[in-house]
Structure formats: structure tokens, C-alpha cells
Enzyme design. Structure first.
Site, short mmCIF file in Angstrom:
data_model
loop_
_atom_site.label_atom_id
_atom_site.label_comp_id
_atom_site.label_asym_id
_atom_site.label_seq_id
_atom_site.Cartn_x
_atom_site.Cartn_y
_atom_site.Cartn_z
N LYS A 37 -18.27 -5.52 3.71
CA LYS A 37 -17.07 -5.70 2.90
C LYS A 37 -17.50 -5.80 1.45
O LYS A 37 -18.63 -6.21 1.17
CB LYS A 37 -16.32 -6.99 3.31
CG LYS A 37 -14.85 -6.98 2.95
CD LYS A 37 -14.01 -6.21 3.94
CE LYS A 37 -12.59 -6.07 3.46
NZ LYS A 37 -11.72 -5.49 4.49
N ASP A 95 -8.71 -1.83 0.90
CA ASP A 95 -8.22 -3.11 1.40
C ASP A 95 -7.19 -3.55 0.36
O ASP A 95 -6.66 -2.70 -0.38
CB ASP A 95 -9.37 -4.12 1.56
CG ASP A 95 -8.95 -5.39 2.30
OD1 ASP A 95 -8.85 -5.36 3.54
OD2 ASP A 95 -8.70 -6.43 1.65
P1 NDP Z 1 -2.01 -4.22 0.10
O1 NDP Z 1 -2.66 -4.55 -1.19
O2 NDP Z 1 -1.47 -2.85 0.32
O3 NDP Z 1 -0.82 -5.24 0.39
C1 NDP Z 1 -1.02 -6.61 0.50
C2 NDP Z 1 0.33 -7.28 0.59
O4 NDP Z 1 0.15 -8.65 0.89
C3 NDP Z 1 1.10 -7.20 -0.71
O5 NDP Z 1 2.47 -7.15 -0.42
C4 NDP Z 1 0.73 -8.51 -1.38
O6 NDP Z 1 1.68 -8.98 -2.31
C5 NDP Z 1 0.69 -9.43 -0.19
N1 NDP Z 1 -0.20 -10.55 -0.51
C6 NDP Z 1 -1.51 -10.48 -0.82
N2 NDP Z 1 -1.98 -11.70 -1.10
C7 NDP Z 1 -0.94 -12.53 -0.96
C8 NDP Z 1 -0.77 -13.92 -1.09
N3 NDP Z 1 -1.83 -14.70 -1.45
N4 NDP Z 1 0.45 -14.46 -0.84
C9 NDP Z 1 1.50 -13.66 -0.47
N5 NDP Z 1 1.40 -12.34 -0.33
C10 NDP Z 1 0.21 -11.79 -0.57
O7 NDP Z 1 -3.08 -4.60 1.24
P2 NDP Z 1 -3.13 -4.14 2.75
O8 NDP Z 1 -1.76 -3.97 3.28
O9 NDP Z 1 -4.09 -3.03 2.84
O10 NDP Z 1 -3.84 -5.40 3.43
C11 NDP Z 1 -3.09 -6.50 3.97
C12 NDP Z 1 -3.97 -7.27 4.93
O11 NDP Z 1 -4.42 -6.40 5.98
C13 NDP Z 1 -5.25 -7.86 4.32
O12 NDP Z 1 -5.56 -9.06 4.99
C14 NDP Z 1 -6.31 -6.81 4.67
O13 NDP Z 1 -7.61 -7.35 4.69
C15 NDP Z 1 -5.84 -6.43 6.06
N6 NDP Z 1 -6.31 -5.15 6.56
C16 NDP Z 1 -6.03 -3.98 5.89
C17 NDP Z 1 -6.46 -2.78 6.39
C18 NDP Z 1 -6.08 -1.48 5.78
O14 NDP Z 1 -6.35 -0.44 6.40
N7 NDP Z 1 -5.44 -1.45 4.64
C19 NDP Z 1 -7.30 -2.71 7.61
C20 NDP Z 1 -7.46 -3.99 8.28
C21 NDP Z 1 -7.00 -5.15 7.74
P3 NDP Z 1 1.41 -8.81 -3.89
O15 NDP Z 1 1.56 -7.34 -4.15
O16 NDP Z 1 2.45 -9.65 -4.53
O17 NDP Z 1 0.01 -9.31 -4.13
#
Ligand code: NDP
Length: 450
Positions: free
Chosen positions: A125, A165
């Protein structure tokens, strides 16, 4: 003192400033003790002591300039955790909260997730404390170029293949890939999640969200249930959340919530995925914009949540899909879910449930899909992207989706079979951990003491 307790105590002492890493280590190690008791060779080979320690960590300075010519400095990292099963593989996160402890937790989880996928990939990571929010395209490009300049000596298609991510989507991967190509003079599959024009795979964007719902579908089927007409709640509004909502709709369910760090949307008619994509993927706007476009939906600002609570989990649902970030379901949130009759929690985000929440799911016997199994669809399709790049072919969306569906079914079956083998059939967390650990540990033993 048991072997696992001894290693956990050591991690607690040596990594005291890394609480989420300690949490991730405990979550894995505490489920392994019966398996380790029955198999003393792992202690004899110091597998736990080795597996909690990354093979290599690189930390570097990333210097870049804003559009106004101001000089900025961020920290960049790559944690190359374990290469027993294949080249290091795992995403890059750009978020102001990023620090070494968070990346160690994510890298450690990634070892087991990648093993569960059944594909030949190790765990890693990386990322930066850079905040992409509010930055122009040109600033993001300059940051990505500066980041890659520092990362390039450590990655390669047979060494380490990063992906996206939080904060790293298709745009960032494009800039990172362009920089890699110019620095190395090589056009090769060193990053996944690429644009279709230069080696990306169809269905990679959808893979984590779709895969999570496929995993839940398998869990439901084990109890003779399905998604037809079921109300579901989803947190997050990024890549994973959007495609989780889309697949839920396709399977006849009704996802009614999404959230971001500023608030949450409740849409009783079901989240409109086209509107959500317009807001998040096209306009890069906040969720208040969703409510402007869908006035029937209700918006609750995050400032209205009680401390330690997340409003999404107060909405009654059949199944809950946390798809935002770590520790977003507290013990209190889990109590609210259970009190409202939730029968399934399936994790799209990494480690979204606190240990208190997980204990409540297991005590109450609801279906629980742990992240390292349920969200492995993203990395699995990344590996399919690597396979397509290596053989210079492009598979159709349907072909990649079919393979993803099979992979998620296999991951579910592995976790469920191992949970049954060790006497706790409802505990897919234990099943996933033991099944993945066994494979990585056996490969480490076979490769000698490093
Ligand atoms: P994105 O950046 O596309 O989206 C993240 C979302 O979560 C946004 O809506 C963001 O809101 C919200 N978010 C992040 N931090 C916080 C917080 N502290 N409190 C509230 N909302 C929050 O990321 P992904 O969708 O790619 O990733 C989401 C999760 O999935 C993570 O845990 C990641 O590690 C996991 N993941 C992702 C993969 C992938 O293929 N993308 C694969 C496997 C796991 P805001 O925009 O306001 O920050």
C-alpha cells in the site's frame, strides 16, 4: 502467554503510535490461535514475527508547485509488505489523514486479501498526505508527476504494481502512468485502474462495488435469502459506494443512502446512480448537489451527527454496506443497525467496523462479510488487467464481470469452508484470515528465512 498474544504485545510496544495498524494486526492474529496451536511449524518458523513486519518501507519528499507558484511539500510512502505470493500489489491513497500507521494497516490487510483472491499477488500500500480536494487539474498533474519521480525506482510490472484508493481515481492513475512512462521509457502495465485507451480493463471501475454485492449475494444464499425488494444502506459516495449502489439496483434491492465527509443523503425512492455519478464523477461536487438535483431526497449534514455516530446506520435496513473509510461503524452504530433488524453487514471499505461492532455482529449471528474478503473484487480485476496487459488482449465487460463473479464466489466458499473446518461456521472473518494466512505462511516457509 500464547504465541499470538506474545506477538501482539510486541507490536503494541514497538508500534505504539500506530493505533489502526495495531487494530488490524489484532483483528487477524486473534482469530489464528486455534490454527497455530494445531500447526506448531508456524511458530517454529517465526511466521507471525515476520508477517507483521513489512519487507520494505520507502518514505520520500514530494515537492510541487501550486498554480500560483507556491512551493508545497508532502510526504509520500510505499509499504511493500509481503511478496511471498507474487509482486507487491495494492493501492495508493491521497488523503490528508495518511500516515505510516494507516498505510501499514492497509498493506497488512492487503496481504491476506490478495491471497484470498487466489491470484498470484503479494501485498502493498502507498500514498501521500496530499489533499486533492479543491486542487486544479494542473496541480493534481504536477503532484502526481512529482510523486512518481520519487516512486519510480521501487516499482515495476514484475516488482510492484500500484492501483488507486481514496483520492486516487482514473485521472490520477493517468497522470502517474504518464510520468512512469516518460521516466522509464517503457509502456508497460505498471499501474492498474488505467484508462481503457492505454491498457485499462473494462469493469475495473465497477469491480470493488460489484464484487462486494456479489459476496453479499453468496452470504444471503447460504440462508436462502436474496436481494429482491430489500432496503439497503450504503455509506461513502466514491468509487466503491457508487458501484455498490448500481449492483444493488440491478439485483432488485433498493439502496437508500450515500454519504461523504460532509453529510449523508437519504433517498426513500432509491439512490439515483446517474445523478450520483453526475455529482461525484463529473462535477466533483458535495452531496448537497445531489439534493439540488433530486429535491425529494433528504440531506443531513455531518455536523448533526452525535460524536462517534454516523447517521447512515440509524436508517432501518435489511443489509448495510460501509463503503467510505476505516472505523466508520462504531459499537453504538452497530447496536442501532441490530435494533433496526439489519441482517447483513458487508464491507466495501477497508476495516470499516470497529472491534466492538464486529463482536456485536458475531454475537448476534447476523451475516458479516469482512473487508478483506468482501472488497477483494477491485484487486482481483486489477490482476485481470495485468493479465490482459501481459498478453496484449482486451476482454469484454461481460467476460471480466463473469470472472469477477466467479472469483467472489470462490472467495466466499474459501472463507465459509475454512470457518466450518475450524468449528465456527458463521465466522467468515476467522475463515478468511485462516485461509489466507495458511497460504502466505506456507509460501514463506517454502522460500526460506528472509
Ligand atoms: P473514493 O475516494 O472514491 O471515495 C471515498 C468516499 O468515502 C468519499 O465519498 C469520501 O467522502 C468518503 N470518506 C472518506 N473518508 C471519510 C471520512 N473520514 N468520513 C466520512 N466519509 C469519508 O474512495 P474509494 O471509494 O475508492 O474507497 C472507499 C473505501 O474502499 C476505502 O476504505 C478504500 O480503501 C476501500 N477500497 C477501495 C477499493 C477500490 O478499488 N477503489 C478496493 C478495495 C477497498 P469525501 O469525498 O467527503 O472525502
Amino acid at each position: 502467554m500464547s504465541y499470538t498474544s506474545r506477538v501482539i504485545a510486541d507490536v503494541e510496544q514497538r508500534c505504539a503510535s500506530e493505533p489502526v495498524f495495531i487494530q488490524a494486526c489484532k483483528e487477524v492474529l486473534e482469530t489464528l490461535q486455534p490454527f497455530l496451536d494445531a500447526n506448531p511449524k508456524y511458530e517454529a518458523n517465526a511466521i507471525l514475527e515476520r508477517i507483521v513486519e513489512p519487507e520494505r518501507i520507502v518514505q520520500f519528499r514530494v515537492s510541487w508547485t501550486t498554480d500560483k507558484g507556491e512551493l508545497k511539500v508532502n510526504r509520500g510512502y510505499r509499504v511493500q509488505y509481503n511478496s511471498a505470493l507474487g509482486p507487491y500489489k495494492g493501492g495508493l491513497r491521497f488523503h490528508p489523514s495518511v500516515n505510516l500507521g494507516i498505510l501499514k494497516f492497509l498493506g497488512f490487510e492487503q496481504i491476506f486479501k490478495n491471497a484470498l483472491s487466489g491470484l498470484s499477488i503479494g501485498g502493498a500500500k502507498g500514498g501521500s498526505d496530499f489533499d486533492p480536494k479543491g486542487r486544479s487539474d494542473a496541480e493534481i498533474m504536477r503532484f502526481c508527476q512529482a510523486f512518481m519521480t520519487k516512486l519510480v525506482p521501487f516499482i515495476g510490472m514484475r516488482t510492484d504494481v500500484p492501483a488507486g484508493d481514496i483520492g486516487v481515481g482514473g485521472r490520477e492513475i493517468g497522470y502517474l502512468y504518464g510520468a512512469y512512462k516518460h521516466l522509464t521509457n517503457r509502456y508497460e502495465g505498471v499501474l492498474t485502474g488505467k484508462n481503457l485507451l492505454f491498457g485499462g480493463s473494462l469493469a475495473r471501475t465497477e469491480a470493488t462495488g460489484y464484487g462486494c454485492v456479489y459476496f453479499a449475494e453468496n452470504m444471503l444464499a447460504s440462508r436462502g435469502l436474496d436481494f429482491k425488494d430489500k432496503v439497503c444502506t450504503v455509506s461513502g459516495a466514491g468509487n466503491v459506494a457508487i458501484y455498490c449502489c448500481e449492483k444493488l439496483h440491478q439485483l432488485g434491492a433498493k439502496p437508500v443512502t450515500v454519504s461523504d465527509s460532509t453529510g449523508m443523503v437519504y433517498d426513500a425512492d432509491g439512490i439515483d446512480v446517474a445523478v450520483l455519478r453526475q455529482v461525484k464523477e463529473v462535477e466533483h461536487a458535495r452531496l448537497t448537489r445531489y439534493v439540488e438535483l433530486r429535491p425529494s431526497a433528504k440531506y443531513t449534514p455531518a455536523t448533526d451527527y452525535a460524536a462517534g455516530r454516523h447517521a447512515v446506520w440509524d436508517v432501518p435496513c435489511f443489509a448495510a454496506f460501509p463503503c467510505a473509510t476505516q472505523n466508520e461503524i462504531s459499537g453504538e452504530d452497530a447496536k442501532a443497525l441490530l435494533a433496526n433488524g439489519c441482517q447483513c453487514v458487508c464491507e466495501g471499505a477497508n476495516m470499516p467496523s470497529t472491534p466492538e461492532a464486529i463482536a456485536l455482529y458475531l454475537e448476534n449471528g447476523i451475516l458479516y462479510g469482512p473487508a478483506k474478503a468482501a472488497n477483494a473484487g477491485g484487486v482481483s480485476v486489477s490482476q485481470l488487467e495485468m493479465a490482459q496487459n501481459a498478453s496484449m488482449v482486451h476482454w469484454t465487460f461481460e467476460e471480466v464481470d463473469r470472472q469477477l463473479h466467479n472469483i467472489m464466489k470462490n472467495i466466499y466458499t474459501r472463507a465459509a469452508t475454512t470457518a466450518k473446518e475450524f468449528g465456527d461456521p458463521n465466522n467468515l472473518l476467522m475463515g478468511a484470515n485462516v485461509s489466507a494466512f495458511r497460504e502466505v505462511a506456507d509460501a514463506m516457509i517454502a522460500q526460506g528465512m528472509y
